[in-house]
Design a protein around this motif. Structure first.
Motif, mmCIF file in Angstrom:
data_model
loop_
_atom_site.group_PDB
_atom_site.id
_atom_site.type_symbol
_atom_site.label_atom_id
_atom_site.label_comp_id
_atom_site.label_asym_id
_atom_site.label_seq_id
_atom_site.Cartn_x
_atom_site.Cartn_y
_atom_site.Cartn_z
ATOM 1 N N ALA A 80 0.822 -1.209 0.000
ATOM 2 C CA ALA A 80 0.000 0.000 0.000
ATOM 3 C C ALA A 80 0.858 1.262 0.000
ATOM 4 O O ALA A 80 0.477 2.288 -0.589
ATOM 5 C CB ALA A 80 -0.934 0.001 1.213
ATOM 6 N N GLN A 81 2.022 1.189 0.639
ATOM 7 C CA GLN A 81 2.932 2.334 0.685
ATOM 8 C C GLN A 81 3.790 2.450 -0.578
ATOM 9 O O GLN A 81 4.541 3.413 -0.728
ATOM 10 C CB GLN A 81 3.859 2.212 1.912
ATOM 11 C CG GLN A 81 3.126 2.324 3.240
ATOM 12 C CD GLN A 81 3.966 1.854 4.411
ATOM 13 O OE1 GLN A 81 5.182 1.901 4.364
ATOM 14 N NE2 GLN A 81 3.306 1.391 5.465
ATOM 15 N N ASN A 82 3.665 1.455 -1.474
ATOM 16 C CA ASN A 82 4.413 1.456 -2.737
ATOM 17 C C ASN A 82 5.915 1.578 -2.503
ATOM 18 O O ASN A 82 6.608 2.399 -3.116
ATOM 19 C CB ASN A 82 3.929 2.584 -3.656
ATOM 20 C CG ASN A 82 4.415 2.403 -5.079
ATOM 21 O OD1 ASN A 82 4.571 1.285 -5.546
ATOM 22 N ND2 ASN A 82 4.653 3.508 -5.768
ATOM 23 N N VAL A 83 6.426 0.727 -1.597
ATOM 24 C CA VAL A 83 7.866 0.730 -1.336
ATOM 25 C C VAL A 83 8.619 0.287 -2.584
ATOM 26 O O VAL A 83 8.047 -0.270 -3.527
ATOM 27 C CB VAL A 83 8.210 -0.192 -0.149
ATOM 28 C CG1 VAL A 83 7.583 0.305 1.135
ATOM 29 C CG2 VAL A 83 7.801 -1.634 -0.440
ATOM 30 N N ASP A 84 9.919 0.535 -2.599
ATOM 31 C CA ASP A 84 10.740 0.193 -3.763
ATOM 32 C C ASP A 84 11.273 -1.234 -3.712
ATOM 33 O O ASP A 84 11.796 -1.738 -4.717
ATOM 34 C CB ASP A 84 11.916 1.170 -3.860
ATOM 35 C CG ASP A 84 11.437 2.593 -4.098
ATOM 36 O OD1 ASP A 84 10.884 2.848 -5.170
ATOM 37 O OD2 ASP A 84 11.610 3.436 -3.193
ATOM 38 N N GLY A 85 11.166 -1.894 -2.566
ATOM 39 C CA GLY A 85 11.609 -3.270 -2.438
ATOM 40 C C GLY A 85 11.171 -3.822 -1.097
ATOM 41 O O GLY A 85 10.919 -3.071 -0.149
ATOM 42 N N MET B 5 19.048 -5.165 -2.083
ATOM 43 C CA MET B 5 17.699 -4.822 -2.520
ATOM 44 C C MET B 5 17.648 -3.438 -3.146
ATOM 45 O O MET B 5 16.923 -3.200 -4.119
ATOM 46 C CB MET B 5 16.722 -4.922 -1.342
ATOM 47 C CG MET B 5 15.283 -4.539 -1.707
ATOM 48 S SD MET B 5 14.630 -5.368 -3.189
ATOM 49 C CE MET B 5 14.516 -7.065 -2.615
ATOM 50 N N VAL B 6 18.410 -2.492 -2.612
ATOM 51 C CA VAL B 6 18.478 -1.162 -3.203
ATOM 52 C C VAL B 6 19.013 -1.243 -4.631
ATOM 53 O O VAL B 6 18.512 -0.574 -5.549
ATOM 54 C CB VAL B 6 19.342 -0.216 -2.344
ATOM 55 C CG1 VAL B 6 19.664 1.071 -3.097
ATOM 56 C CG2 VAL B 6 18.628 0.100 -1.025
ATOM 57 N N LYS B 7 20.026 -2.058 -4.841
ATOM 58 C CA LYS B 7 20.568 -2.232 -6.192
ATOM 59 C C LYS B 7 19.499 -2.770 -7.143
ATOM 60 O O LYS B 7 19.388 -2.341 -8.301
ATOM 61 C CB LYS B 7 21.774 -3.174 -6.172
ATOM 62 C CG LYS B 7 23.014 -2.574 -5.523
ATOM 63 C CD LYS B 7 24.189 -3.551 -5.576
ATOM 64 C CE LYS B 7 25.448 -2.927 -5.012
ATOM 65 N NZ LYS B 7 26.614 -3.850 -5.080
ATOM 66 N N ILE B 8 18.694 -3.705 -6.659
ATOM 67 C CA ILE B 8 17.615 -4.242 -7.480
ATOM 68 C C ILE B 8 16.632 -3.146 -7.834
ATOM 69 O O ILE B 8 16.212 -2.996 -8.989
ATOM 70 C CB ILE B 8 16.893 -5.392 -6.735
ATOM 71 C CG1 ILE B 8 17.843 -6.565 -6.532
ATOM 72 C CG2 ILE B 8 15.653 -5.832 -7.511
ATOM 73 C CD1 ILE B 8 17.283 -7.671 -5.654
ATOM 74 N N ALA B 9 16.252 -2.344 -6.822
ATOM 75 C CA ALA B 9 15.278 -1.274 -7.046
ATOM 76 C C ALA B 9 15.776 -0.245 -8.057
ATOM 77 O O ALA B 9 14.993 0.344 -8.801
ATOM 78 C CB ALA B 9 14.946 -0.592 -5.716
ATOM 79 N N LEU B 10 17.089 -0.045 -8.104
ATOM 80 C CA LEU B 10 17.673 0.929 -9.026
ATOM 81 C C LEU B 10 17.980 0.343 -10.403
ATOM 82 O O LEU B 10 18.406 1.067 -11.304
ATOM 83 C CB LEU B 10 18.963 1.505 -8.426
ATOM 84 C CG LEU B 10 18.801 2.381 -7.185
ATOM 85 C CD1 LEU B 10 20.168 2.774 -6.638
ATOM 86 C CD2 LEU B 10 17.979 3.612 -7.498
#
Length: 382
Positions: free
Chosen positions: A132-137, A334-339
């Protein structure tokens, strides 16, 4: 892993991040003009000692990270939901130490939630809140993969990459926490077999304390059984298996098993939490523990203390890195995946048997929390 073939939705999320970054830079410039006072940075890249605020486990709502003028790289526009099994477990609490250190160096918004008293339904709610918060990962240490499966797939359908533990490919997650549970148990079995052959003349009555409710426990137990059978004379081994699901349960179960089997030479336990319960039962039993062996898996501080003190707790199989380091680098992955960057899949974890012989060296290390240069370069060149 190369993200070239990733779904287009990840690339779309990357473009959204670019826009958000530009807006945040503009806002930062405006605030700089109007701000009456502020912090001056040292310009160094050493990890900050101040941990930003996190959300409360009940709400899952993100809070604004504390201001940090010593950022290694600015990831304030990235949010990662990190759902742990239970903060009552030392292992999970140490993962959170790493999550917070990553926040301190980057201002990444890591939204930490708690599975309470190992409650799968609570984890489902936590992950639904992340969606619901639309997080990046999303990172999730699943209490029950089966219970979480539909919710995690919902997140991925919404374009949110997901990393999970345990390594259960039935979820189809973006990436996994790369423990091999069987190998972990096998390492414990190798050390236990050496004890049997060197201290017990090759003969042993072994108490297994496990839970068949967790696949990881079954795999670990199979690993140590296979190792011992391969390295010892199987005809001289006797096995007793009991079930336990918590430290208190393990204490009561081990106590009963020892009363029925006072000739037990060895107790092998699925994890350190239950191992502590077994340890208390052994100590209170009054049995001769001169050559008795207790071993488990996790490498938690409490059990390392027992090993270091040369008690009946002879071995724990731990990570070759501090658990807090694993938390730090798993959220970075996970940040790398999101980017849309290259990333590790599965996230590599290796283990080591820790005994009285090597515990001092193991504990004398210092944790290292170093943001990858490729992540720094990628963000700064966006």
């Amino acid at each position: 892993m190369d993200m070239t073939g990733s779904p287009a939705v990840y690339k779309n999320r990357k473009r959204v991040f670019d826009v958000k970054k530009l807006l945040s830079l503009a806002l930062a410039a405006a605030l700089a003009v109007t701000c009456l006072s502020g912090c001056s940075g040292s310009g160094g890249t050493a990890p900050s000692t101040g941990a930003p605020q996190t959300s409360t486990p009940e709400s899952g709502a993100p809070e604004t990270p504390a201001a940090n003028s010593d950022l290694v790289v600015d990831l304030s526009d990235i949010s990662v939901g990190a759902c742990v099994m239970s903060l009552r477990h030392e292992f999970m609490a140490n993962l959170v130490v790493g999550y917070k250190e990553f926040m301190a160096q980057t201002n990444c918004n890591v939204i930490i939630t708690d599975g309470g008293n190992m409650e799968p339904e609570k984890q489902v709610t936590n992950v639904e809140n992340y969606i619901a918060q639309n997080v990046d990962g999303i990172l999730c240490q699943c209490i029950s993969v089966e219970t979480m499966k539909d919710t995690l797939k919902h997140a991925m359908d919404a374009g949110i990459p997901v990393g999970i533990y345990p390594y259960d490919t039935s979820v189809g997650a973006t990436t996994y926490f790369g423990y091999n549970e069987y190998d972990w148990g096998y390492s414990l079995g190798e050390n236990a077999a050496d004890w049997i052959n060197s201290k017990l003349d090759g003969s042993a009555k072994i108490l297994n304390v496990i839970t068949t409710l967790e696949e990881a426990a079954v795999q670990r137990s199979q690993g140590w059984q296979d190792a011992i059978k391969a390295l010892c004379d199987e005809s001289k081994l006797e096995w007793v298996t009991v079930e336990a699901t918590s430290s208190e349960d393990a204490m009561a179960t081990t106590e009963s098993a020892l009363q029925a089997n006072p000739d037990v030479d060895m107790v092998l336990v699925y994890n350190d939490e239950m191992g502590i319960g077994a340890y208390q039962a052994i100590v209170q039993s009054g049995l001769d523990t001169t050559n008795m062996y207790l071993g488990s898996c996790d490498g938690t501080d409490t059990v390392l203390d027992y090993v270091q003190e040369d008690t009946v707790y002879r071995c724990t199989v731990g990570n070759d890195r501090f658990v807090s380091e694993i938390g730090f680098y798993w959220v970075e992955n996970m940040v790398k995946i999101a980017l849309g960057m290259d990333y590790d899949d599965p996230f590599p974890i290796t283990t080591i048997a820790i005994t009285k012989d090597n515990v001092d060296d193991y504990r004398s290390r210092e944790p290292e929390y170093v943001i990858s240069q490729d992540l720094i370069d990628f963000v700064n060149n966006m």
